[in-house]
Design an enzyme around this catalytic site. Sequence first.
Site, short mmCIF file in Angstrom:
data_model
loop_
_atom_site.label_atom_id
_atom_site.label_comp_id
_atom_site.label_asym_id
_atom_site.label_seq_id
_atom_site.Cartn_x
_atom_site.Cartn_y
_atom_site.Cartn_z
N HIS A 2 -2.43 4.85 1.04
CA HIS A 2 -1.55 5.82 1.68
C HIS A 2 -0.41 6.26 0.77
CE1 HIS A 2 -3.94 5.46 5.14
NE2 HIS A 2 -3.10 6.13 5.91
N ASP A 55 7.53 3.46 9.96
CA ASP A 55 7.24 4.28 11.15
C ASP A 55 5.75 4.20 11.48
OD1 ASP A 55 9.84 5.07 11.06
OD2 ASP A 55 9.42 7.00 10.09
N GLU A 83 16.95 6.58 13.78
CA GLU A 83 16.33 7.47 12.81
C GLU A 83 16.71 8.90 13.17
OE1 GLU A 83 12.21 5.66 10.97
OE2 GLU A 83 12.33 7.75 11.51
C1 LIG Z 1 1.47 8.60 7.26
C2 LIG Z 1 2.37 7.76 6.39
C3 LIG Z 1 3.53 7.24 6.92
C4 LIG Z 1 4.37 6.46 6.14
N1 LIG Z 1 5.49 5.95 6.69
C5 LIG Z 1 6.32 5.19 5.96
C6 LIG Z 1 7.50 4.65 6.50
O1 LIG Z 1 7.83 4.87 7.65
N2 LIG Z 1 8.26 3.85 5.72
C7 LIG Z 1 7.93 3.58 4.42
O2 LIG Z 1 8.64 2.83 3.77
N3 LIG Z 1 6.83 4.10 3.87
C8 LIG Z 1 6.03 4.89 4.60
N4 LIG Z 1 4.91 5.44 4.04
C9 LIG Z 1 4.69 5.22 2.60
C10 LIG Z 1 3.98 3.90 2.34
O3 LIG Z 1 4.90 2.84 2.35
C11 LIG Z 1 3.33 3.99 0.99
O4 LIG Z 1 2.42 5.03 1.05
C12 LIG Z 1 2.66 2.75 0.49
O5 LIG Z 1 1.92 3.18 -0.61
C13 LIG Z 1 1.82 1.98 1.49
O6 LIG Z 1 0.51 2.34 1.53
P1 LIG Z 1 -0.72 1.32 1.41
O7 LIG Z 1 -0.49 0.03 2.06
O8 LIG Z 1 -1.85 2.15 1.83
O9 LIG Z 1 -0.74 0.99 -0.15
P2 LIG Z 1 -1.44 1.82 -1.33
O10 LIG Z 1 -1.05 3.23 -1.18
O11 LIG Z 1 -2.88 1.50 -1.33
O12 LIG Z 1 -0.74 1.16 -2.56
C14 LIG Z 1 0.61 1.48 -2.85
C15 LIG Z 1 1.06 0.79 -4.13
O13 LIG Z 1 1.12 -0.61 -3.90
C16 LIG Z 1 0.22 -1.30 -4.76
N5 LIG Z 1 -0.39 -2.36 -3.98
C17 LIG Z 1 -1.14 -2.24 -2.86
N6 LIG Z 1 -1.46 -3.46 -2.40
C18 LIG Z 1 -0.90 -4.36 -3.24
C19 LIG Z 1 -0.87 -5.79 -3.29
N7 LIG Z 1 -1.49 -6.52 -2.37
N8 LIG Z 1 -0.22 -6.37 -4.31
C20 LIG Z 1 0.44 -5.63 -5.24
N9 LIG Z 1 0.44 -4.28 -5.24
C21 LIG Z 1 -0.21 -3.65 -4.25
C22 LIG Z 1 -0.76 -0.23 -5.24
O14 LIG Z 1 -1.32 -0.55 -6.48
C23 LIG Z 1 0.12 0.99 -5.31
O15 LIG Z 1 0.91 1.00 -6.47
C24 LIG Z 1 4.05 6.22 4.78
C25 LIG Z 1 2.89 6.77 4.24
C26 LIG Z 1 2.06 7.52 5.03
C27 LIG Z 1 0.84 8.12 4.42
#
Ligand SMILES: Cc1cc2nc3c(=O)[nH]c(=O)nc-3n(C[C@H](O)[C@H](O)[C@H](O)COP(=O)(O)OP(=O)(O)OC[C@H]3O[C@@H](n4cnc5c(N)ncnc54)[C@H](O)[C@@H]3O)c2cc1C
Length: 410
Positions: free
Chosen positions: A90, A150, A263
Amino acid sequence: MLIAYLDHQRQDQLQWLVSAGGSSSDEAILCALGVEEAGDVALSARDFGGVVSLWPARFLRPSTADDVARALLLAARSAGLTVAARGNGHCVGGQAMAAGGIVLDMRALGPPMSLAPGGAAVDVPGGALWSEVLEWTVRNHRMAPPSWTDYLGLTVGGTLSNGGVSGQCFRYGPQVNNVVEMDVVTTDGDRRLCSASINSDLFFAVLGGLGQFGVITRARLALLPAPKMVRWRRVVYADLETFASDAEWLVTQPDASAFNYVEGFAFLNDASDPASGWNSVPILPGSAFDPADFLAAAAASVLYCLELALYYDDRVADRVDEREEELLRRLRYVRAAEFSADVGYVAFLSRVAPVEAEARARGTWATPHPWLNVFISASNIVDFDRNVFKRVLLGGIGGPMLVYPLRRSR
Ligand SMILES: Cc1cc2nc3c(=O)[nH]c(=O)nc-3n(C[C@H](O)[C@H](O)[C@H](O)COP(=O)(O)OP(=O)(O)OC[C@H]3O[C@@H](n4cnc5c(N)ncnc54)[C@H](O)[C@@H]3O)c2cc1C
């Protein structure tokens, strides 16, 4: 056990990877794992942003920390081979991708969640979704982590690598502030326990470390008792100055009398934009909202909404009406331009799920999202409003424009 998914067109890259990997045992590990699943490799070359696409050589699905360690060790021994952990993909700029390298799909990682000794924290695998953490901790123990995002379709490892902010941040800090300890596999394939007192350099590097200092395989998250209910309210403002000054006042109240969540967002004075117009304001589906009922005809093109929540178990015993009234009385929102609902705690924290369902139905969930998050000092927020909300974003962005105050001290 690592399970590999490999695209047909990537066979050549696999050959390169195996030869770059070196030892015959690594080769055996990789070869024994090969299950071809073209669709899954395509998944690893995509993220929510939809603006970057990088193809890996391998998309591996580790189920144990040892699997992660083996993959990182293999990469460490290979010249130029990169690895990226992928939570739920994400992010919006390809951060969880590895061109020609290894992507680790963290979602299948175990072991399952368990209560930590003492009962005040939970151990979760790095690939657990926050929605899964919420469901497990509330259902089994009536406890929950204090700080959320969120949207809950994000992984623990993914948001701890970034920060994890939402409306609880002004009280508890971002999610990275609420971690007791972690198991991390470092880039040389070592498995290490870290906390604020054990391997603290690693701990503080990994938290907010953008996945560059190791892979989080387990996080121990602090828990608090979960409330049963939430009074959820949205109130509308006609100008940013009043909105920002009320929001800043709210986040500096003593915890005992403050809201549990603060918020806000900017929205367009427009009925036709479903994602960032009037319709984004009411809480309950089907509520009508027309600013003309409350605001002068000359109201600005951009309006503001403060979103507030008060947690409670028993409405009368917890004096929720009184406590809320005491706070609302001090605010200068447009009277009558307000919406409220009493909902369960899990429903409140899951409030973006129906928004996601609607966006999927409209086809906008899968469109490119060149999203931007910025932290702006309070002294610059009025300029930002004038130049960005009221000029650059005047036509809306087809999505939410969240804006809310945080406290440096938290
Ligand atoms: C619809 C939506 C709503 C969101 N709302 C919020 C919000 O309210 N607050 C907020 O703070 N953020 C929010 N985000 C952003 C979110 O925190 C980031 O997109 C973050 O990347 C989390 O996504 P993910 O878990 O899918 O991780 P990924 O996108 O898959 O990874 C994100 C990063 O973390 C690294 N990573 C993933 N897993 C690990 C692990 N286990 N160990 C080490 N590194 C790792 C990846 O290599 C990459 O660099 C939102 C994003 C979306 C799309």
